[in-house]
Design a protein around this motif. Sequence first.
Motif, PDB file in Angstrom:
ATOM      1  N   GLN A 153       0.853  -1.197   0.000  1.00 58.57           N
ATOM      2  CA  GLN A 153       0.000   0.000   0.000  1.00 58.57           C
ATOM      3  C   GLN A 153       0.891   1.249   0.000  1.00 58.57           C
ATOM      4  OE1 GLN A 153      -3.538   0.798   0.832  1.00 58.57           O
ATOM      5  NE2 GLN A 153      -4.349  -1.244   0.524  1.00 58.57           N
ATOM      6  N   THR A 154       1.941   1.214   0.826  1.00 59.17           N
ATOM      7  CA  THR A 154       2.861   2.359   0.888  1.00 59.17           C
ATOM      8  C   THR A 154       3.501   2.580  -0.482  1.00 59.17           C
ATOM      9  OG1 THR A 154       3.291   1.893   3.209  1.00 59.17           O
ATOM     10  CG2 THR A 154       4.902   3.277   2.094  1.00 59.17           C
ATOM     11  N   GLY A 155       3.932   1.489  -1.104  1.00 58.11           N
ATOM     12  CA  GLY A 155       4.536   1.587  -2.429  1.00 58.11           C
ATOM     13  C   GLY A 155       3.562   2.168  -3.448  1.00 58.11           C
TER      14      GLY A 155
ATOM     15  N   ALA B 262      16.409  -1.794  -1.614  1.00 58.57           N
ATOM     16  CA  ALA B 262      15.504  -2.500  -2.515  1.00 58.57           C
ATOM     17  C   ALA B 262      15.252  -3.940  -2.093  1.00 58.57           C
ATOM     18  CB  ALA B 262      16.077  -2.470  -3.934  1.00 58.57           C
ATOM     19  N   GLU B 263      16.008  -4.402  -1.151  1.00 59.09           N
ATOM     20  CA  GLU B 263      15.872  -5.746  -0.612  1.00 59.09           C
ATOM     21  C   GLU B 263      15.012  -5.765   0.643  1.00 59.09           C
ATOM     22  OE1 GLU B 263      17.567  -9.188  -1.574  1.00 59.09           O
ATOM     23  OE2 GLU B 263      17.166  -7.425  -2.751  1.00 59.09           O
ATOM     24  N   GLY B 264      14.768  -4.592   1.203  1.00 56.79           N
ATOM     25  CA  GLY B 264      13.992  -4.502   2.442  1.00 56.79           C
ATOM     26  C   GLY B 264      12.513  -4.733   2.176  1.00 56.79           C
ATOM     27  N   GLY B 265      11.724  -4.756   3.222  1.00 57.24           N
ATOM     28  CA  GLY B 265      10.295  -5.021   3.082  1.00 57.24           C
ATOM     29  C   GLY B 265       9.627  -4.001   2.185  1.00 57.24           C
ATOM     30  N   VAL B 266       9.834  -2.730   2.499  1.00 55.65           N
ATOM     31  CA  VAL B 266       9.187  -1.659   1.754  1.00 55.65           C
ATOM     32  C   VAL B 266       9.822  -1.511   0.363  1.00 55.65           C
ATOM     33  CG1 VAL B 266       9.078   0.863   1.779  1.00 55.65           C
ATOM     34  CG2 VAL B 266       8.357  -0.418   3.787  1.00 55.65           C
ATOM     35  N   GLY B 267      11.145  -1.602   0.303  1.00 57.61           N
ATOM     36  CA  GLY B 267      11.845  -1.419  -0.966  1.00 57.61           C
ATOM     37  C   GLY B 267      11.523  -2.515  -1.972  1.00 57.61           C
TER      38      GLY B 267
ATOM     39  N   ASP C 112      12.772   6.450  -1.133  1.00 58.11           N
ATOM     40  CA  ASP C 112      13.805   6.448  -0.096  1.00 58.11           C
ATOM     41  C   ASP C 112      13.277   6.073   1.294  1.00 58.11           C
ATOM     42  OD1 ASP C 112      15.974   6.789   1.504  1.00 58.11           O
ATOM     43  OD2 ASP C 112      15.994   8.970   1.407  1.00 58.11           O
ATOM     44  N   PRO C 113      13.411   4.801   1.684  1.00 56.13           N
ATOM     45  CA  PRO C 113      13.039   4.406   3.049  1.00 56.13           C
ATOM     46  C   PRO C 113      14.205   4.509   4.036  1.00 56.13           C
ATOM     47  CG  PRO C 113      12.934   2.528   1.496  1.00 56.13           C
ATOM     48  CD  PRO C 113      13.744   3.605   0.865  1.00 56.13           C
ATOM     49  N   VAL C 114      15.344   5.084   3.600  1.00 53.63           N
ATOM     50  CA  VAL C 114      16.582   5.028   4.406  1.00 53.63           C
ATOM     51  C   VAL C 114      16.972   6.370   5.022  1.00 53.63           C
ATOM     52  CG1 VAL C 114      19.048   4.440   4.356  1.00 53.63           C
ATOM     53  CG2 VAL C 114      17.435   3.074   3.036  1.00 53.63           C
ATOM     54  N   GLY C 115      16.890   7.461   4.258  1.00 53.88           N
ATOM     55  CA  GLY C 115      17.331   8.776   4.749  1.00 53.88           C
ATOM     56  C   GLY C 115      18.852   8.873   4.765  1.00 53.88           C
TER      57      GLY C 115
ATOM     58  N   PHE D 162      13.304   6.357   7.595  1.00 57.15           N
ATOM     59  CA  PHE D 162      14.668   6.694   8.023  1.00 57.15           C
ATOM     60  C   PHE D 162      15.329   5.474   8.660  1.00 57.15           C
ATOM     61  CE2 PHE D 162      11.718  10.310   8.542  1.00 57.15           C
ATOM     62  CZ  PHE D 162      12.132  11.045   7.441  1.00 57.15           C
ATOM     63  N   ALA D 163      15.313   4.357   7.906  1.00 55.67           N
ATOM     64  CA  ALA D 163      15.875   3.109   8.454  1.00 55.67           C
ATOM     65  C   ALA D 163      17.351   3.265   8.782  1.00 55.67           C
ATOM     66  CB  ALA D 163      15.668   1.959   7.458  1.00 55.67           C
ATOM     67  N   GLY D 164      18.035   4.201   8.125  1.00 53.05           N
ATOM     68  CA  GLY D 164      19.450   4.447   8.407  1.00 53.05           C
ATOM     69  C   GLY D 164      19.667   5.197   9.713  1.00 53.05           C
TER      70      GLY D 164
ATOM     71  N   GLY E 247      15.855  -5.015  13.071  1.00 54.56           N
ATOM     72  CA  GLY E 247      16.400  -3.808  13.694  1.00 54.56           C
ATOM     73  C   GLY E 247      17.833  -3.543  13.289  1.00 54.56           C
ATOM     74  N   ALA E 248      18.565  -4.619  12.967  1.00 50.27           N
ATOM     75  CA  ALA E 248      19.979  -4.470  12.589  1.00 50.27           C
ATOM     76  C   ALA E 248      20.146  -4.260  11.080  1.00 50.27           C
ATOM     77  CB  ALA E 248      20.756  -5.702  13.035  1.00 50.27           C
ATOM     78  N   GLY E 249      19.038  -4.223  10.331  1.00 49.72           N
ATOM     79  CA  GLY E 249      19.122  -4.032   8.876  1.00 49.72           C
ATOM     80  C   GLY E 249      19.661  -5.272   8.178  1.00 49.72           C
ATOM     81  N   GLU E 250      19.517  -6.459   8.809  1.00 53.20           N
ATOM     82  CA  GLU E 250      20.101  -7.680   8.251  1.00 53.20           C
ATOM     83  C   GLU E 250      19.080  -8.569   7.552  1.00 53.20           C
ATOM     84  OE1 GLU E 250      21.838  -9.390  11.715  1.00 53.20           O
ATOM     85  OE2 GLU E 250      23.472  -7.915  11.761  1.00 53.20           O
TER      86      GLU E 250
HETATM   87  N1  LIG Z   1       6.031   6.302   5.064  1.00 52.98           N
HETATM   88  C1  LIG Z   1       5.268   5.281   5.381  1.00 52.98           C
HETATM   89  O1  LIG Z   1       4.039   5.360   5.346  1.00 52.98           O
HETATM   90  C2  LIG Z   1       5.946   3.987   5.751  1.00 52.98           C
HETATM   91  C3  LIG Z   1       5.246   2.774   5.696  1.00 52.98           C
HETATM   92  C4  LIG Z   1       5.938   1.604   6.032  1.00 52.98           C
HETATM   93  C5  LIG Z   1       7.275   1.659   6.425  1.00 52.98           C
HETATM   94  N2  LIG Z   1       7.907   2.868   6.497  1.00 52.98           N
HETATM   95  C6  LIG Z   1       9.320   2.983   6.903  1.00 52.98           C
HETATM   96  O2  LIG Z   1      10.160   2.448   5.897  1.00 52.98           O
HETATM   97  C7  LIG Z   1      11.412   2.092   6.490  1.00 52.98           C
HETATM   98  C8  LIG Z   1      11.858   0.729   5.978  1.00 52.98           C
HETATM   99  O3  LIG Z   1      10.992  -0.263   6.489  1.00 52.98           O
HETATM  100  P1  LIG Z   1      11.194  -1.793   6.082  1.00 52.98           P
HETATM  101  O4  LIG Z   1      10.115  -2.554   6.748  1.00 52.98           O
HETATM  102  O5  LIG Z   1      11.383  -1.910   4.607  1.00 52.98           O
HETATM  103  O6  LIG Z   1      12.593  -2.111   6.802  1.00 52.98           O
HETATM  104  P2  LIG Z   1      13.695  -3.191   6.395  1.00 52.98           P
HETATM  105  O7  LIG Z   1      13.090  -4.339   5.676  1.00 52.98           O
HETATM  106  O8  LIG Z   1      14.477  -3.441   7.630  1.00 52.98           O
HETATM  107  O9  LIG Z   1      14.622  -2.432   5.367  1.00 52.98           O
HETATM  108  C9  LIG Z   1      15.485  -1.420   5.775  1.00 52.98           C
HETATM  109  C10 LIG Z   1      16.747  -1.485   4.942  1.00 52.98           C
HETATM  110  O10 LIG Z   1      17.405  -0.233   5.045  1.00 52.98           O
HETATM  111  C11 LIG Z   1      18.749  -0.418   4.681  1.00 52.98           C
HETATM  112  N3  LIG Z   1      19.629   0.327   5.575  1.00 52.98           N
HETATM  113  C12 LIG Z   1      20.537   1.229   5.182  1.00 52.98           C
HETATM  114  N4  LIG Z   1      21.192   1.717   6.240  1.00 52.98           N
HETATM  115  C13 LIG Z   1      20.695   1.112   7.333  1.00 52.98           C
HETATM  116  C14 LIG Z   1      20.980   1.209   8.722  1.00 52.98           C
HETATM  117  N5  LIG Z   1      21.919   2.040   9.194  1.00 52.98           N
HETATM  118  N6  LIG Z   1      20.272   0.431   9.597  1.00 52.98           N
HETATM  119  C15 LIG Z   1      19.294  -0.386   9.141  1.00 52.98           C
HETATM  120  N7  LIG Z   1      18.977  -0.507   7.824  1.00 52.98           N
HETATM  121  C16 LIG Z   1      19.672   0.241   6.922  1.00 52.98           C
HETATM  122  C17 LIG Z   1      19.045  -1.911   4.752  1.00 52.98           C
HETATM  123  O11 LIG Z   1      19.152  -2.381   3.419  1.00 52.98           O
HETATM  124  P3  LIG Z   1      20.538  -2.349   2.583  1.00 52.98           P
HETATM  125  O12 LIG Z   1      21.639  -2.674   3.548  1.00 52.98           O
HETATM  126  O13 LIG Z   1      20.342  -3.374   1.538  1.00 52.98           O
HETATM  127  O14 LIG Z   1      20.676  -0.964   2.027  1.00 52.98           O
HETATM  128  C18 LIG Z   1      17.789  -2.487   5.375  1.00 52.98           C
HETATM  129  O15 LIG Z   1      17.515  -3.790   4.915  1.00 52.98           O
HETATM  130  C19 LIG Z   1      11.211   2.164   8.005  1.00 52.98           C
HETATM  131  O16 LIG Z   1      11.808   3.358   8.469  1.00 52.98           O
HETATM  132  C20 LIG Z   1       9.701   2.205   8.162  1.00 52.98           C
HETATM  133  O17 LIG Z   1       9.314   2.865   9.347  1.00 52.98           O
HETATM  134  C21 LIG Z   1       7.260   4.023   6.158  1.00 52.98           C
END
Ligand SMILES: NC(=O)c1ccc[n+]([C@@H]2O[C@H](COP(=O)([O-])OP(=O)(O)OC[C@H]3O[C@@H](n4cnc5c(N)ncnc54)[C@H](OP(=O)(O)O)[C@@H]3O)[C@@H](O)[C@H]2O)c1
Length: 318
Positions: free
Chosen positions: A119-121, A142-147, A208-211, A233-235, A306-309
């Motif tokens: 939905q966000t996408g 692009a490998e993350g949930g949202v990306g 940009d889900p990272v910032g 701002f996952a970063g 939480g660790a971005g893994e």
């Molecule tokens: N705006 C909205 O309505 C909305 C809706 C849903 C989610 N979100 C937000 O979108 C963001 C991503 O969510 P997600 O569920 O996709 O998370 P996720 O699956 O954990 O993906 C985050 C990715 O960010 C990258 N990353 C780069 N620097 C990082 C760091 N220092 N620490 C952790 N990750 C880092 C990593 O990928 P690489 O290492 O491959 O770069 C990581 O896999 C979150 O902040 C969430 O709150 C926003």
Amino acid sequence: MKAWQVFEHGEPAEVLKLNEVEMPEPGPGQVLVRVLAAALNFPDVLLCRGQYQVRPPLPFTPGVELCGEVVGTGQRVIGNPALPQGALGEYALANEEDLFPAPLALDDAAAASMHIAYQTGWFGLHRRANLQAGETLLVHAAEGGVGSAAVQLGKAAGARVIAVVGGPDKTEVARKLGADVVVDRRAENFILVVKEVTDGRGADVIYDPVGGDAYAGSAKCVAFEGRILVIGFAGGTVPAPALNHALVKNYSIVGLHWGLYKQHNRQLITDCHEKLTDLAEQGDVDPLIGGRLALYEAPEGLAKLGAGESVGRIVVLP
Ligand SMILES: NC(=O)c1ccc[n+]([C@@H]2O[C@H](COP(=O)([O-])OP(=O)(O)OC[C@H]3O[C@@H](n4cnc5c(N)ncnc54)[C@H](OP(=O)(O)O)[C@@H]3O)[C@@H](O)[C@H]2O)c1
């Protein structure tokens, strides 16, 4: 029934306790849902830490996205449960208006993962950034949930997709998701790659889900009349962009908070669900599941997230 509970804020692996609790009682407009799958989200980590915009009263059960069966009707649904009775238990509560028919084309884990990220996408790419077929879309994390959802939706919209990932093990998966160009941000400078593959024009839409550095680099490779979507701002660093830069380069910085559409225009969420269900049936939407865990393993999944893994979605199957 069994449910994970948070009694004090902190890292998920330290503060989550698996307890035997009473079956929750639905309030007005609510239903009891037997959880079939709970898709973990970054906000679950923030909820445990007490850093999310919503702070449910302690103790609470996290888990903001599920696929489940409504007790009484047996209907298979997806959507957001009602905190403090979240999805990380055998049963959850949900407001009826927050539930939608589960797509038949997807199993429980994939169906649970088709709500928030897709939905966000969809809202980001179509409603906020007006992505057009033939445009270039750059997706960070692009490998993350949202990306990963944005990559699939971008391809379904006819865009050329450049995927940025962190690490060589993620590049092949990004290609399988459908990305046309994949950049390992740890080995290559994504700004140079974007300029090279667009003949210097830059990307029309940047998701940009990272910032942090991802945002700073995006401003350097966004096209004339481009749109940078501020998703998260996952970063850990919230950028403070220079507005004079947006002016001189003629681009837009577009914010999206998907959850706010529940207050402002719920019908759009229902319409989007129907479009996503069609895309799932056509095979264009197929959530990337990077881990399937038993209920007792949920804290491990949240620690990875939480660790971005994590890769794609981690799903808990109670
Ligand atoms: N705006 C909205 O309505 C909305 C809706 C849903 C989610 N979100 C937000 O979108 C963001 C991503 O969510 P997600 O569920 O996709 O998370 P996720 O699956 O954990 O993906 C985050 C990715 O960010 C990258 N990353 C780069 N620097 C990082 C760091 N220092 N620490 C952790 N990750 C880092 C990593 O990928 P690489 O290492 O491959 O770069 C990581 O896999 C979150 O902040 C969430 O709150 C926003």
